[in-house]
Design a protein around this motif. Structure first.
Motif, PDB file in Angstrom:
ATOM      1  N   HIS A  17       0.799  -1.014   0.115  1.00  6.51           N
ATOM      2  CA  HIS A  17      -0.132  -0.162   0.208  1.00  6.51           C
ATOM      3  C   HIS A  17       0.874   1.165   0.116  1.00  6.51           C
ATOM      4  N   PRO A  18       1.411   1.555  -0.905  1.00  9.08           N
ATOM      5  CA  PRO A  18       2.879   2.657  -1.092  1.00  9.08           C
ATOM      6  C   PRO A  18       2.027   4.071  -0.668  1.00  9.08           C
ATOM      7  N   ASP A  19       0.553   4.482  -0.822  1.00  9.00           N
ATOM      8  CA  ASP A  19       0.072   5.392  -1.211  1.00  9.00           C
ATOM      9  C   ASP A  19      -0.476   5.342   0.425  1.00  9.00           C
ATOM     10  N   TRP A  20      -0.246   4.970   1.081  1.00  6.36           N
ATOM     11  CA  TRP A  20      -0.513   4.640   2.703  1.00  6.36           C
ATOM     12  C   TRP A  20       1.067   5.749   4.121  1.00  6.36           C
ATOM     13  N   SER A  21       0.211   6.510   4.766  1.00  2.62           N
ATOM     14  CA  SER A  21       1.181   7.283   5.393  1.00  2.62           C
ATOM     15  C   SER A  21       1.223   6.312   6.962  1.00  2.62           C
ATOM     16  N   PRO A  22       2.614   6.557   7.729  1.00  5.91           N
ATOM     17  CA  PRO A  22       3.359   6.092   8.591  1.00  5.91           C
ATOM     18  C   PRO A  22       2.180   6.060   9.970  1.00  5.91           C
ATOM     19  N   ALA A  23       1.211   6.404   9.886  1.00  4.18           N
ATOM     20  CA  ALA A  23       0.331   6.477  10.498  1.00  4.18           C
ATOM     21  C   ALA A  23      -0.668   5.662  10.575  1.00  4.18           C
ATOM     22  N   ALA A  24      -0.993   5.249   9.254  1.00  7.14           N
ATOM     23  CA  ALA A  24      -2.186   4.628   8.400  1.00  7.14           C
ATOM     24  C   ALA A  24      -1.606   3.013   8.785  1.00  7.14           C
ATOM     25  N   ILE A  25      -0.309   3.395   8.319  1.00  7.30           N
ATOM     26  CA  ILE A  25       0.762   1.671   8.454  1.00  7.30           C
ATOM     27  C   ILE A  25       0.747   1.321  10.889  1.00  7.30           C
ATOM     28  N   LYS A  26       0.805   1.993  10.743  1.00  2.00           N
ATOM     29  CA  LYS A  26       0.377   1.935  12.147  1.00  2.00           C
ATOM     30  C   LYS A  26      -0.500   1.549  13.413  1.00  2.00           C
ATOM     31  N   SER A  27      -1.370   2.605  12.182  1.00  4.78           N
ATOM     32  CA  SER A  27      -2.501   1.424  12.907  1.00  4.78           C
ATOM     33  C   SER A  27      -3.656   0.559  12.289  1.00  4.78           C
ATOM     34  N   ALA A  28      -2.945  -0.125  10.972  1.00  5.95           N
ATOM     35  CA  ALA A  28      -4.099  -1.447  10.245  1.00  5.95           C
ATOM     36  C   ALA A  28      -2.778  -2.180  11.781  1.00  5.95           C
ATOM     37  N   ILE A  29      -1.185  -2.346  11.631  1.00  2.00           N
ATOM     38  CA  ILE A  29      -0.541  -2.928  12.913  1.00  2.00           C
ATOM     39  C   ILE A  29      -1.369  -3.228  14.033  1.00  2.00           C
ATOM     40  N   MET A  30      -1.719  -1.505  14.745  1.00  2.00           N
ATOM     41  CA  MET A  30      -2.620  -1.823  15.982  1.00  2.00           C
ATOM     42  C   MET A  30      -3.641  -2.534  16.223  1.00  2.00           C
ATOM     43  N   THR A  31      -4.728  -2.107  15.218  1.00  5.49           N
ATOM     44  CA  THR A  31      -5.692  -2.798  15.231  1.00  5.49           C
ATOM     45  C   THR A  31      -5.999  -4.556  15.390  1.00  5.49           C
ATOM     46  N   THR A  32      -4.818  -5.011  14.222  1.00  9.38           N
ATOM     47  CA  THR A  32      -5.261  -6.258  13.742  1.00  9.38           C
ATOM     48  C   THR A  32      -4.301  -7.393  14.581  1.00  9.38           C
ATOM     49  N   ALA A  33      -3.572  -6.765  15.421  1.00  9.36           N
ATOM     50  CA  ALA A  33      -2.179  -7.103  16.657  1.00  9.36           C
ATOM     51  C   ALA A  33      -3.450  -8.489  17.445  1.00  9.36           C
ATOM     52  N   TYR A  73      -7.083   3.482  10.769  1.00 11.56           N
ATOM     53  CA  TYR A  73      -7.333   6.175  11.687  1.00 11.56           C
ATOM     54  C   TYR A  73      -5.864   6.124  11.137  1.00 11.56           C
ATOM     55  N   ASP A  74      -6.120   7.586  10.045  1.00  5.61           N
ATOM     56  CA  ASP A  74      -4.596   8.414   9.701  1.00  5.61           C
ATOM     57  C   ASP A  74      -5.009   9.338   9.824  1.00  5.61           C
ATOM     58  N   ILE A  75      -3.724  10.267  10.164  1.00 12.77           N
ATOM     59  CA  ILE A  75      -2.990  11.322  10.770  1.00 12.77           C
ATOM     60  C   ILE A  75      -2.785  11.901   9.453  1.00 12.77           C
ATOM     61  N   HIS A  76      -2.916  13.227   9.288  1.00  6.17           N
ATOM     62  CA  HIS A  76      -2.393  14.058   8.497  1.00  6.17           C
ATOM     63  C   HIS A  76      -1.100  15.178   9.215  1.00  6.17           C
ATOM     64  N   PRO A  77       0.523  15.359   8.452  1.00  2.28           N
ATOM     65  CA  PRO A  77       0.695  15.918   9.348  1.00  2.28           C
ATOM     66  C   PRO A  77       0.632  17.032   9.838  1.00  2.28           C
ATOM     67  N   GLU A  78      -0.443  18.022   9.027  1.00  2.00           N
ATOM     68  CA  GLU A  78      -1.426  19.239  10.147  1.00  2.00           C
ATOM     69  C   GLU A  78      -1.793  18.841  11.238  1.00  2.00           C
ATOM     70  N   ASP A  79      -1.884  17.985  11.689  1.00  4.11           N
ATOM     71  CA  ASP A  79      -2.824  17.370  12.964  1.00  4.11           C
ATOM     72  C   ASP A  79      -1.500  17.463  14.414  1.00  4.11           C
ATOM     73  N   TYR A  80      -0.625  17.526  13.976  1.00  6.35           N
ATOM     74  CA  TYR A  80       0.375  17.195  14.698  1.00  6.35           C
ATOM     75  C   TYR A  80       0.555  18.777  15.778  1.00  6.35           C
ATOM     76  N   PHE A  81       0.227  19.675  15.173  1.00 10.81           N
ATOM     77  CA  PHE A  81       0.393  21.079  14.969  1.00 10.81           C
ATOM     78  C   PHE A  81      -0.391  21.141  16.402  1.00 10.81           C
ATOM     79  N   PRO A  82      -1.538  21.338  16.479  1.00 17.37           N
ATOM     80  CA  PRO A  82      -2.012  21.775  17.829  1.00 17.37           C
ATOM     81  C   PRO A  82      -2.071  20.395  19.232  1.00 17.37           C
ATOM     82  N   TYR A  83      -1.412  19.415  18.289  1.00 16.53           N
ATOM     83  CA  TYR A  83      -1.185  17.739  19.757  1.00 16.53           C
ATOM     84  C   TYR A  83      -0.016  18.655  20.349  1.00 16.53           C
TER      85      TYR A  83
END
Length: 216
Positions: A17-33, A73-83
């Motif tokens: 899935h070359p179009d998946w973000s790092p957050a999407a990949i982490k989500s896939a690993i977490m939710t299917t463990a 559960y995807d996260i975009h780069p701009e989401d990290y600012f308020p976080y």
């Protein structure tokens, strides 16, 4: 050894899935463990007793399932600012991380704003007895599919999820749901965890699962 193993799994998912973000990949690993061992019993720690949530994390990684998680559960780069601002980092510290000039005074300083696959909720003297959070899930499985919520709350904590069913279509692959946590007893400092699928009975975590409705 978990770091090289997970790095390899992440690389495999990225190649599929070359179009998946790092957050999407982490989500896939977490939710299917896997949250149980091969004998279908709770995961054990080094003392051969059921491990707690801090030891198990999301569970044992399952590469084949992570490649086809259904929802992410995807996260975009701009989401990290308020976080980062919500974690009370200074403008200079946030600017170093984001590599640009920032002003946290104009941002909503909310620590629990990332679209993360899990929750960490603390009920103390300074926290309200009811806390509500929103999550956004993206359907990466069958275009037309439905998921129903399954909840196993810990003693003293009420959990309400709205809506209880998510119906995805080709035209609407991204949906949101809200989770409201309510302290039901007199405990002044009670911490619970919510994760995207049921946990084994030995766990003291909040368990929330999005179970796919199969069509026959």
């Amino acid at each position: 050894m978990s770091c090289p193993h997970l790095s390899g799994v992440a690389a495999l998912i990225k190649s599929a899935h070359p179009d998946w973000s790092p957050a999407a990949i982490k989500s896939a690993i977490m939710t299917t463990a896997d949250v149980v061992n091969l004998a279908l019993n709770p995961i054990e720690d080094e003392r051969f007793v059921p491990a707690n949530i801090f030891a198990t994390g999301s569970g044992h990684v399952n590469p084949s399932r992570a490649n086809d998680p259904g929802l992410i559960y995807d996260i975009h780069p701009e989401d990290y600012f308020p976080y980062l601002c919500g974690l009370n980092y200074t403008n200079r510290q946030v600017g170093i991380i984001l590599q640009k000039k920032v002003d946290c005074s104009v941002e909503a300083r909310i620590p629990e704003r990332l679209n993360y696959p899990s929750f960490a909720i603390t009920f103390g003297r300074s926290q309200p007895i009811t806390q509500t959070y929103t999550r956004t899930v993206t359907n990466v499985g069958e275009p037309v599919s439905s998921y129903v919520v399954e909840i196993v709350p810990p003693p003293g904590i009420g959990v309400l999820v709205e809506p209880t069913t998510l119906d995805f279509t080709e035209a609407n692959p991204i949906l949101q749901y809200q989770v409201t946590f309510t302290r039901l007893d007199s405990i002044t400092n009670n911490t619970g965890y919510i994760r995207p699928r049921p946990k084994p009975k030995a766990s003291k975590a909040v368990a929330l699962g999005l179970r796919k409705i199969e069509n026959f």
